[in-house]
Design a protein around this motif. Structure first.
Motif, PDB file in Angstrom:
ATOM      1  N   ASN A  98      -5.367  -8.026   4.308  1.00 37.15           N
ATOM      2  CA  ASN A  98      -6.780  -8.219   4.018  1.00 37.15           C
ATOM      3  C   ASN A  98      -7.190  -7.291   5.492  1.00 37.15           C
ATOM      4  O   ASN A  98      -7.391  -6.012   5.867  1.00 37.15           O
ATOM      5  CB  ASN A  98      -7.361  -8.917   4.176  1.00 37.15           C
ATOM      6  CG  ASN A  98      -6.952  -9.758   2.537  1.00 37.15           C
ATOM      7  OD1 ASN A  98      -6.191  -9.199   1.086  1.00 37.15           O
ATOM      8  ND2 ASN A  98      -7.378 -11.147   1.939  1.00 37.15           N
ATOM      9  N   ARG A 127      -2.304  -0.814  -0.359  1.00 33.25           N
ATOM     10  CA  ARG A 127      -1.940  -1.656  -0.644  1.00 33.25           C
ATOM     11  C   ARG A 127      -2.014  -1.203  -2.292  1.00 33.25           C
ATOM     12  O   ARG A 127      -4.025  -1.053  -2.641  1.00 33.25           O
ATOM     13  CB  ARG A 127      -2.690  -3.139  -1.047  1.00 33.25           C
ATOM     14  CG  ARG A 127      -1.707  -3.860   0.123  1.00 33.25           C
ATOM     15  CD  ARG A 127      -1.999  -5.381   0.339  1.00 33.25           C
ATOM     16  NE  ARG A 127      -3.174  -5.646   0.994  1.00 33.25           N
ATOM     17  CZ  ARG A 127      -4.070  -7.247   0.539  1.00 33.25           C
ATOM     18  NH1 ARG A 127      -3.198  -7.857   0.621  1.00 33.25           N
ATOM     19  NH2 ARG A 127      -4.801  -6.832   1.143  1.00 33.25           N
ATOM     20  N   GLN A 139       5.531  -8.337  -1.268  1.00 37.50           N
ATOM     21  CA  GLN A 139       4.990  -9.557  -0.027  1.00 37.50           C
ATOM     22  C   GLN A 139       5.420 -10.695   0.154  1.00 37.50           C
ATOM     23  O   GLN A 139       5.517 -10.650   1.215  1.00 37.50           O
ATOM     24  CB  GLN A 139       3.506  -9.722  -0.386  1.00 37.50           C
ATOM     25  CG  GLN A 139       2.635  -7.977  -0.269  1.00 37.50           C
ATOM     26  CD  GLN A 139       1.188  -8.742  -0.712  1.00 37.50           C
ATOM     27  OE1 GLN A 139       0.273  -7.723  -1.060  1.00 37.50           O
ATOM     28  NE2 GLN A 139       0.570 -10.063  -0.666  1.00 37.50           N
ATOM     29  N   THR A 198      -1.309 -12.766   2.666  1.00 37.69           N
ATOM     30  CA  THR A 198      -2.191 -11.824   2.647  1.00 37.69           C
ATOM     31  C   THR A 198      -3.331 -11.847   3.468  1.00 37.69           C
ATOM     32  O   THR A 198      -4.346 -11.278   3.291  1.00 37.69           O
ATOM     33  CB  THR A 198      -2.737 -12.649   1.581  1.00 37.69           C
ATOM     34  OG1 THR A 198      -1.691 -13.120  -0.021  1.00 37.69           O
ATOM     35  CG2 THR A 198      -4.401 -12.575   0.385  1.00 37.69           C
TER      36      THR A 198
END
Lengths: 144, 144
Positions: free
Chosen positions: A71, A81, A52, A67
DNA sequence: ACCATATCATTAGATGTCGAACGATTCGAC
DNA sequence: GTCGAATCGTTCGACATCTAATGATATGGT
């Protein structure tokens, strides 16, 4: 009393980017996407990123921001993921079928939008603009 | 398989604006300011705005965003708001002595930053860049 | 004069971004 | 081998921005 006689370059740049960015958002929204989602999808499809951190760097955002988007995209079923077996710190990101479909649609949007931007200019002019922007960015970005 | 062959113009524009905007923020922060605060101060000092709606339009932000900044600036003692006696819907915004001082300091920052941006280019090049950016903005902004 | 509509500003809630602090895991020096 | 440092990702709190809804005031048509 003499202020800033010529329109400052930075102001013109930010205003232009704001207007164009806005139009891009609208175009993406019409196909159910957003600009950052498109950037993540494009990077995943066109660059070999192994974690990432690299993905965030390639997109041009911070890890925390990535992130946030991952999400949302995972919640939307665009990607999965899972921890890498080899290195349990890293998360391997993979597009789902839905993610692939959205990528295909947004690619069309991006291509059309780029043509729209270029439509008012000659190839020489767009080349000049790209060169000047690149130099401007480098002059501030690189430590020199 | 053929994606976006040339680097898209919009992407280059947004990346450049991000880098330059970031550098501008850093420069402003070093003198105790921010970019939006500077834009508000500059507009108040250089344009005759008679209400907040015009101020927001001149700065290039929405009314709600302006309210946000004016609240902070008022809390910091940079300006005062009072209802106009003639039209009690409008708020008359006025800089305080502290606001004037900050304006003077940030003006120096803005002038220096503009010089820094231009330093790597000839006057012809900056003129060309400004012209191309203006045309690009107009082509998307104006209804045409 | 009255009431519907328009205008001005604020508030509320959402998004995208950042930096800093934090767990989890790995690496390396000893 | 162990333990301190580095790396990876997430969480937390902040900021700038937007749209939509709201409140306060003014305007205009009848």
């Amino acid at each position: 009393m003499h202020f800033l006689a010529p329109p400052p370059l930075g102001l013109l740049l930010s205003q232009t980017a704001k207007v164009i960015g806005r139009a891009m958002e609208d175009a993406m929204a019409a196909e159910g996407g957003t600009v950052p989602v498109w950037q993540v999808l494009l990077t995943l499809k066109t660059r070999p990123v192994s974690n990432q951190r690299e993905l965030a760097a390639a997109v041009g955002i911070q890890g925390a921001t990535l992130t946030h988007h991952l999400n949302a995209m995972e919640d939307d079923g665009l990607l999965t993921r899972r921890r890498s077996p080899g290195n349990r710190r890293v998360h391997e990101v993979e597009l789902t079928e839905r993610g692939e479909e959205l990528f295909a649609r947004l690619r069309g949007v991006a291509v059309g939008f780029d043509q729209r931007l270029r439509s008012g200019f000659s190839p020489e002019e767009t080349a000049t603009l790209a060169e000047l922007l690149t130099r401007l960015k480098s002059s501030v970005d690189d430590p020199e």
